[in-house]
Design an enzyme around this catalytic site. Structure first.
Site, short mmCIF file in Angstrom:
data_model
loop_
_atom_site.label_atom_id
_atom_site.label_comp_id
_atom_site.label_asym_id
_atom_site.label_seq_id
_atom_site.Cartn_x
_atom_site.Cartn_y
_atom_site.Cartn_z
N SER A 1 -53.69 40.54 -133.48
CA SER A 1 -52.37 40.02 -133.09
C SER A 1 -51.77 40.74 -131.88
CB SER A 1 -51.40 40.04 -134.28
OG SER A 1 -51.88 39.23 -135.32
N GLY B 1 -55.15 37.40 -136.39
CA GLY B 1 -54.66 36.03 -136.50
C GLY B 1 -53.49 35.86 -137.47
N HIS C 1 -67.95 41.44 -135.44
CA HIS C 1 -66.57 40.97 -135.61
C HIS C 1 -66.34 40.62 -137.09
CE1 HIS C 1 -63.01 38.46 -135.44
NE2 HIS C 1 -62.72 39.10 -134.33
N GLY D 1 -57.48 37.84 -129.45
CA GLY D 1 -57.93 36.52 -129.86
C GLY D 1 -56.97 35.45 -129.38
N GLY D 2 -56.10 35.00 -130.26
CA GLY D 2 -55.19 33.88 -129.98
C GLY D 2 -54.47 33.95 -128.64
N GLU E 1 -60.34 46.82 -135.52
CA GLU E 1 -59.63 45.57 -135.81
C GLU E 1 -59.35 45.49 -137.31
OE1 GLU E 1 -60.08 42.44 -132.57
OE2 GLU E 1 -61.68 42.11 -134.01
N ASN F 1 -61.41 37.45 -126.86
CA ASN F 1 -62.36 36.82 -127.79
C ASN F 1 -61.86 35.41 -128.05
OD1 ASN F 1 -63.97 36.02 -129.88
ND2 ASN F 1 -63.08 37.43 -131.39
N TRP F 2 -62.55 34.45 -127.46
CA TRP F 2 -62.08 33.06 -127.58
C TRP F 2 -62.52 32.37 -128.87
CZ3 TRP F 2 -62.98 30.70 -122.00
CH2 TRP F 2 -62.00 31.24 -121.14
N LYS F 3 -63.37 33.02 -129.64
CA LYS F 3 -63.83 32.42 -130.90
C LYS F 3 -64.36 31.00 -130.64
CE LYS F 3 -60.60 35.50 -133.05
NZ LYS F 3 -59.82 35.88 -134.20
P1 PGA Z 1 -56.06 37.81 -132.81
O1 PGA Z 1 -57.64 38.04 -132.95
O2 PGA Z 1 -55.64 38.44 -131.51
O3 PGA Z 1 -55.90 36.31 -132.80
O4 PGA Z 1 -55.42 38.45 -133.99
C1 PGA Z 1 -58.23 39.25 -132.58
C2 PGA Z 1 -59.72 39.20 -132.83
O5 PGA Z 1 -60.15 38.54 -133.77
O6 PGA Z 1 -60.50 39.80 -132.07
#
Ligand code: PGA
Length: 252
Positions: free
Chosen positions: A213, A173, A95, A234-235, A167, A9-11
């Site tokens: 994370s 994050g 999300h 995400g990150g 999640e 998920n690149w946001k």
């Molecule tokens: P993260 O995000 O890996 O940066 O914690 C996960 C997500 O929001 O899907």
């Protein structure tokens, strides 16, 4: 057997040019990798570039959001026919950042889920509790409500391709990952709730991903937990080497 899905998920990151650079570096790193399915969710303006560069590879492309209606006077929105027309096969729904910042309710999640299934998009539906909800002992109550309302009036025949992601909001994050035990406990609860709503056999085949994370360092321990059927990252998915390491986590 549930084939794991590792999703990125690149946001709100990466232009089309940066998207192409990512795929160009990433695809050779995972060439021939078929143990897990791979899906990447770039931002909307990068989708055509992503679909083009990923064509013929083992990485599918998904959209991070869409409206539940097929068309209309909804400035700034994108519809399911638009998402499928650019070649996306997955759609992210519910999300926590959309729930938190964009007012996405369980009812909206439900409408989007129906629309996704109607348009043959694979929905990746996110559920999870906040820190305050967990501290107050309300985790199960929150997950139950998100599932009951989010999956309302969806039959197991319709829901076929659906994937869920657990999640916990406190892990997104923040660098605070749920332990495999905490995640497994939530996944078991989610699977039982889905069994109650859609039947045991559907629930046994349902993939439930963990997100929050996930990094190359913790991917293996999480993924080796039998209740965890993949990851939503995400990150750590923004860098091709890092995401490839997560995709190729060591099975023990
Ligand atoms: P993260 O995000 O890996 O940066 O914690 C996960 C997500 O929001 O899907």
């Amino acid at each position: 057997m549930r084939k794991p899905l590792i999703a990125a998920n690149w946001k709100m990151y990466k232009t089309p040019e940066q998207t192409v650079a990512f795929f160009t570096a990433f695809l050779p790193l995972v060439a021939g990798h078929h143990r897990d399915s791979i899906a990447i969710f770039p931002s909307a303006t990068s989708l055509p570039a992503a679909v083009k560069v990923a064509h013929g590879s083992n990485a599918a492309v998904g959209c991070q959001n869409m409206h539940w209606l097929d068309e209309g006077a909804y400035t700034g929105e994108t519809s399911a026919p638009m998402v499928t027309a650019v070649g996306c096969t997955y759609i992210l729904i519910g999300h926590s950042e959309r729930r938190q910042y964009c007012g996405e309710t369980d009812e909206i999640v439900n409408r989007k889920l129906h629309t996704a299934l109607k348009h043959k998009l694979i929905p990746l539906v996110c559920v999870g509790e906040t820190d305050a909800e967990r501290e107050a002992g309300h985790t199960e109550q929150v997950l139950r409500r998100q599932l009951e309302q989010g999956l309302l009036n969806v039959s197991h025949e319709q829901a076929g391709p659906m994937v869920l992601a657990y999640e916990p909001v406190w892990a997104i994050g923040t660098g605070k990952t749920a332990t495999p035990q905490v995640a497994a406990e939530a996944h078991l609860f989610i699977r039982d709730e889905v069994a109650r709503l859609l039947g045991r056999s559907f629930a046994s085949n349902l993939r439930i991903l963990y997100g929050g994370s996930v990094k190359p360092e913790n991917a293996s321990v999480l993924m080796n937990e039998p209740e965890i059927d993949g990851a939503l990252v995400g990150g750590a998915s923004l860098d091709p080497q890092s995401f490839a390491k997560i995709v190729k986590y060591a099975a023990t």
